[in-house]
Scaffold this active site. Structure first.
Site, short mmCIF file in Angstrom:
data_model
loop_
_atom_site.label_atom_id
_atom_site.label_comp_id
_atom_site.label_asym_id
_atom_site.label_seq_id
_atom_site.Cartn_x
_atom_site.Cartn_y
_atom_site.Cartn_z
N SER B 13 0.74 -1.22 -0.13
CA SER B 13 0.09 0.07 -0.15
C SER B 13 0.91 1.29 0.15
CB SER B 13 -0.92 -0.06 1.33
OG SER B 13 -1.50 1.24 1.37
N HIS B 14 0.32 2.55 -0.24
CA HIS B 14 0.97 3.68 -0.08
C HIS B 14 1.36 4.09 1.41
CE1 HIS B 14 0.22 4.08 -4.31
NE2 HIS B 14 1.07 5.29 -4.25
N VAL B 15 0.25 3.46 2.02
CA VAL B 15 0.42 4.00 3.59
C VAL B 15 0.72 2.61 4.49
CG1 VAL B 15 -0.94 4.98 5.57
CG2 VAL B 15 -1.40 5.70 2.82
N ASP B 70 -2.70 -1.05 -3.68
CA ASP B 70 -4.10 0.01 -3.79
C ASP B 70 -4.00 0.80 -5.08
OD1 ASP B 70 -1.64 1.36 -2.60
OD2 ASP B 70 -2.56 2.12 -1.00
#
Lengths: 194, 126
Positions: B13-15, B70
């Site tokens: 994910s980016h986070v 994502d």
């Protein structure tokens, strides 16, 4: 004619132009993306420049490889794998020393990685006309500028901006802008014969 | 872990928190599936890191993995990792949470790779 020295000079100049325009690239990106294209690109080119300082290169191929890994590893946004793929593909054909062959390989690397084509409001909209103009031996600053401006009326169908639909229309694509800096830096060097 | 499944899952994910949250959700239903996760850049900011994704792939106990992501840069970075790593990676274009959850539950239930891929088709959104 591409040499190890002028390749390093070209990409160093690219790094400088990116750093000078960090805020502008962030601003372009904040209109249709997540607002970090300038900061991301600066992180990438700073890693690249640090490698240039630390290393000796035998061939432009190695310069491209190091650039690919620095941009891939440090940018952190979609432009990381895109620029990374471009320079990786450029490294593979760097031994031809032919700029058209090399940049076309980079363009194809971006197309393959991003699964995008022209007119999707991406960096390809600058890379493609630049490669074409280089092949015809008439790359100029105004061709690069026109290519950037031509991304304005396009609707993004790839990348984060595509989630905005119609709202992406009317803005310059940030990746097209940073790509334009790469080719402005190229024009500033002595790499183009003719 | 004698009954550990031969196929694992990696979440990119980016986070960091999003990746971890997805992992926690999956793990509850799939205790015998090796699940590794990664989120954010090298500096812990929002984005993707080639090294971190490669590490999450290599750290997974399985040599064959389903990979879920994502947004775009996580996908493209996963593709480069796919080309770099010796592991077999099935990059899945499904909705992240639904796709990963379905894969985890089906792996836990000893479904085959083919069956799982078939079940995930309707969850493809990218």
């Amino acid at each position: 004619m591409l040499t190890t020295e002028n390749t390093v000079q070209w990409l160093t100049k690219f790094g400088e132009i990116i750093s000078m325009n960090k805020a502008y690239l962030n601003e372009l990106d904040s209109r249709i993306g997540d607002g970090d294209h300038g900061s991301n690109m600066v992180r990438g080119v700073e890693a690249m420049l640090a490698q240039f300082e630390a290393m000796e290169f035998n061939h432009a191929k190695d310069v491209f490889k190091v650039t690919a890994m620095a941009l891939l590893s440090k940018i952190g946004g979609a432009s990381g794998p895109l620029y990374g793929s471009a320079f990786m593909e450029m490294a593979k054909v760097a031994e031809t020393n032919d700029l058209v062959t090399i940049l076309t390989a980079g363009l194809n690397g971006i197309k393959k990685r991003g699964k995008a084509e022209v007119n999707e409001k991406t960096m390809i909209d600058v890379w493609e006309p630049v490669c074409q103009a280089l092949a015809e031996n008439n790359l100029t600053k105004s061709i690069i500028d026109q290519a950037v401006q031509a991304t304005k009326p396009l609707k993004a169908t790839k990348g984060r901006a595509s989630y905005l639909g119609e709202r992406s229309i009317g803005e310059i694509d940030p990746g097209a802008m940073s790509s334009a800096y790469l080719f402005e830096a190229l024009l500033a060097g002595e790499l183009i014969d003719g | 872990m004698a009954d550990q499944r031969s196929i694992g899952i990696v979440i990119a994910s980016h986070v960091e928190e999003l990746a971890k949250g997805t992992y926690l959700l999956l793990q509850e239903s799939a205790p015998d599936v090796s699940i590794t996760y990664v989120g954010g850049t090298d500096d812990g900011e929002i984005g993707s890191s080639f090294e971190k994704i490669l590490t999450a792939v290599e750290a997974n106990d399985a040599d064959e993995l389903f990979a879920f992501y994502d947004l775009g840069s996580a996908k493209m970075t996963l593709e480069i990792v796919q080309e770099t790593s010796d592991k077999t990676i099935h990059l899945m274009d499904t909705a992240l949470i639904e796709g990963a959850f379905a894969a985890a539950a089906l792996l836990q239930g000893n479904y085959s790779l083919t069956e799982i891929k078939k079940q995930l088709v309707p969850l493809t959104i990218k």
